[in-house]
Design a protein around this motif. Structure first.
Motif, PDB file in Angstrom:
ATOM      1  N   ALA A 191       0.343  -5.939  -5.754  1.00 44.28           N
ATOM      2  CA  ALA A 191       1.632  -5.946  -4.896  1.00 44.28           C
ATOM      3  C   ALA A 191       2.551  -5.218  -5.499  1.00 44.28           C
ATOM      4  N   PHE A 192       3.131  -4.380  -4.939  1.00 43.27           N
ATOM      5  CA  PHE A 192       4.263  -3.328  -5.454  1.00 43.27           C
ATOM      6  C   PHE A 192       5.729  -3.991  -4.945  1.00 43.27           C
ATOM      7  N   ILE A 193       6.327  -4.478  -5.800  1.00 41.72           N
ATOM      8  CA  ILE A 193       7.760  -5.044  -5.358  1.00 41.72           C
ATOM      9  C   ILE A 193       8.927  -4.229  -5.964  1.00 41.72           C
ATOM     10  N   GLY A 194       9.748  -4.338  -5.189  1.00 45.86           N
ATOM     11  CA  GLY A 194      11.217  -3.597  -5.387  1.00 45.86           C
ATOM     12  C   GLY A 194      12.331  -4.703  -5.415  1.00 45.86           C
ATOM     13  N   LEU A 195      13.117  -4.498  -6.645  1.00 49.96           N
ATOM     14  CA  LEU A 195      14.348  -5.490  -6.814  1.00 49.96           C
ATOM     15  C   LEU A 195      15.695  -4.721  -6.825  1.00 49.96           C
ATOM     16  N   SER A 196      16.815  -5.504  -6.614  1.00 51.96           N
ATOM     17  CA  SER A 196      18.096  -5.110  -6.953  1.00 51.96           C
ATOM     18  C   SER A 196      18.673  -4.917  -8.226  1.00 51.96           C
ATOM     19  N   GLY A 197      18.186  -5.788  -9.079  1.00 51.75           N
ATOM     20  CA  GLY A 197      18.475  -6.145 -10.362  1.00 51.75           C
ATOM     21  C   GLY A 197      17.361  -6.910 -11.250  1.00 51.75           C
TER      22      GLY A 197
ATOM     23  N   VAL B 191       9.682   1.610  -3.299  1.00 50.15           N
ATOM     24  CA  VAL B 191       8.452   1.374  -2.833  1.00 50.15           C
ATOM     25  C   VAL B 191       8.315   2.341  -1.576  1.00 50.15           C
ATOM     26  N   LEU B 192       9.282   2.805  -1.047  1.00 50.75           N
ATOM     27  CA  LEU B 192       8.906   3.995   0.026  1.00 50.75           C
ATOM     28  C   LEU B 192       8.564   5.057  -0.587  1.00 50.75           C
ATOM     29  N   THR B 193       9.263   5.415  -1.742  1.00 49.06           N
ATOM     30  CA  THR B 193       8.669   6.534  -2.445  1.00 49.06           C
ATOM     31  C   THR B 193       7.385   6.641  -2.846  1.00 49.06           C
ATOM     32  N   LEU B 194       6.968   5.607  -3.113  1.00 50.55           N
ATOM     33  CA  LEU B 194       5.445   5.332  -3.654  1.00 50.55           C
ATOM     34  C   LEU B 194       4.403   5.675  -2.088  1.00 50.55           C
ATOM     35  N   ALA B 195       4.967   5.217  -1.309  1.00 50.92           N
ATOM     36  CA  ALA B 195       4.070   5.199   0.127  1.00 50.92           C
ATOM     37  C   ALA B 195       4.090   6.567   0.331  1.00 50.92           C
TER      38      ALA B 195
ATOM     39  N   LYS C 159       8.853 -11.567   0.015  1.00 47.92           N
ATOM     40  CA  LYS C 159       8.374 -11.070  -1.436  1.00 47.92           C
ATOM     41  C   LYS C 159       7.754 -12.128  -2.528  1.00 47.92           C
ATOM     42  N   HIS C 160       8.315 -13.415  -2.139  1.00 52.25           N
ATOM     43  CA  HIS C 160       7.608 -14.551  -2.739  1.00 52.25           C
ATOM     44  C   HIS C 160       6.135 -14.605  -2.437  1.00 52.25           C
ATOM     45  N   ALA C 161       5.941 -14.495  -0.921  1.00 52.33           N
ATOM     46  CA  ALA C 161       4.340 -14.587  -0.622  1.00 52.33           C
ATOM     47  C   ALA C 161       3.716 -13.622  -1.179  1.00 52.33           C
TER      48      ALA C 161
ATOM     49  N   VAL D  63       0.940  -8.168  -9.837  1.00 53.86           N
ATOM     50  CA  VAL D  63       2.368  -7.915  -9.343  1.00 53.86           C
ATOM     51  C   VAL D  63       3.130  -6.672 -10.249  1.00 53.86           C
ATOM     52  N   ILE D  64       3.164  -5.650  -9.593  1.00 52.44           N
ATOM     53  CA  ILE D  64       3.752  -4.491 -10.214  1.00 52.44           C
ATOM     54  C   ILE D  64       5.078  -4.203  -9.634  1.00 52.44           C
ATOM     55  N   LEU D  65       6.117  -4.242 -10.662  1.00 51.05           N
ATOM     56  CA  LEU D  65       7.577  -4.258 -10.261  1.00 51.05           C
ATOM     57  C   LEU D  65       7.972  -2.574 -10.424  1.00 51.05           C
ATOM     58  N   LEU D  66       8.464  -2.051  -9.347  1.00 45.87           N
ATOM     59  CA  LEU D  66       8.984  -0.536  -9.499  1.00 45.87           C
ATOM     60  C   LEU D  66      10.655  -0.913  -9.766  1.00 45.87           C
TER      61      LEU D  66
END
Length: 288
Positions: free
Chosen positions: A204-210, A140-144, A227-229, A237-240
């Motif tokens: 909403a752009f979301i990051g995950l560990s797995g 997400v930081l890279t997207l910023a 993240k839930h909010a 909801v867009i997962l990166l």
């Protein structure tokens, strides 16, 4: 000469030498240290100094060099492997929390090219009229970094690094109140969740560990509540998620697959995960 990700590494099946070495070039010594960390999961500075016949300061420099390249994780007086297996074994008496979370800067350096491709593909989906949420995480930081051209876009984030990066841009940056979590420089806690829940986002752009067939996973319970909010209050909801996270689980289940609208990644998911994503109506975009 300094070891890099492109430099030849000893084969995983080759047993690293354990005899004391006193005249090894730094690059060769770092290769062998890397293999020791990967094989044992954990090494101490004092043990490396004795093993290679060098000073503890030299051993620390070797570990710092490997850490800067994203090959190991540094800890106080030691180093641990980055593999999921090593993280689950609890080597060397490190706390479970330390073993669960890779240091932020180490993770930032991993899969850099993949994250950049994912970020560029995500930026294409945006317009200046969007009101977006940016989650915590290196993707997400890279997207910023791609958003400075989007004048007038409203960005809501609980990620202090994202807010700092966009502060000088033409975006309008908003943040929740709450508690600063030092590991990620994120804002979390009850107030952060409450402030986020009072907003609505076009994306909403979301990051995950797995990411597995069972859903998305994250390493921080505190950040997961925010993240839930985001997920609950977004039209899309867009997962990166880069492909290194496929098939991996972490401490907290952050979302179900059917809560994700779009997955942007760098490589097609494996067959079982791809089938689960399709069943959950998740659109998969593979970045070039």
């Amino acid at each position: 000469m300094v070891i890099s990700n492109s430099a030849p590494i000893l084969a995983a099946t080759q047993e690293p030498q354990r005899t004391k070495q006193t005249t090894l070039p730094a690059a060769v010594r770092q290769q062998r240290i890397f293999e020791l960390v990967r094989q044992d999961g954990y090494v101490r500075v004092s043990e490396l100094a004795k093993h290679f016949g060098i000073s503890q300061m030299s051993a620390r420099r070797d570990l710092d060099s490997l850490s800067r390249q994203g090959l190991i994780q540094r800890s106080q007086g030691a180093a641990v492997a980055l593999s999921a297996e090593a993280a689950s074994n609890g080597h060397g008496g490190l706390s479970d929390a330390d073993m669960r979370e890779l240091q932020y800067e180490t993770r930032r350096r991993r899969q850099i090219a993949a994250k950049q491709s994912i970020a560029r593909s995500a930026a294409v989906l945006l317009s200046s009229d969007d009101n977006i949420a940016l989650d915590v995480g290196s993707s997400v930081l890279t997207l910023a970094r791609e958003l400075s051209k989007h004048a007038g876009m409203h960005v809501f984030t609980n990620h202090l690094r994202v807010a700092s990066l966009l502060a000088g841009s033409r975006c309008v940056v908003l943040m929740p109140g709450g508690i600063v979590r030092a590991q990620e420089l994120s804002i979390c806690g009850e107030q952060a969740v409450k402030d986020t829940a009072q907003r609505w986002f076009s994306k909403a752009f979301i990051g995950l560990s797995g990411l597995t067939e069972d859903g998305g996973f994250d390493s921080s319970p505190e950040d997961t509540l925010v993240k839930h909010a985001y997920i609950k209050h977004a039209d899309q909801v867009i997962l990166l998620c880069d492909s290194s996270k496929f098939g991996k689980r972490s401490l907290v289940r952050a979302c179900a697959l059917d809560e994700i609208d779009v997955l942007i990644t760098d490589s097609p998911p494996p067959r079982a995960l791809a089938a689960a994503l399709a069943a959950a109506s998740v659109k998969v975009l593979v970045a070039n």
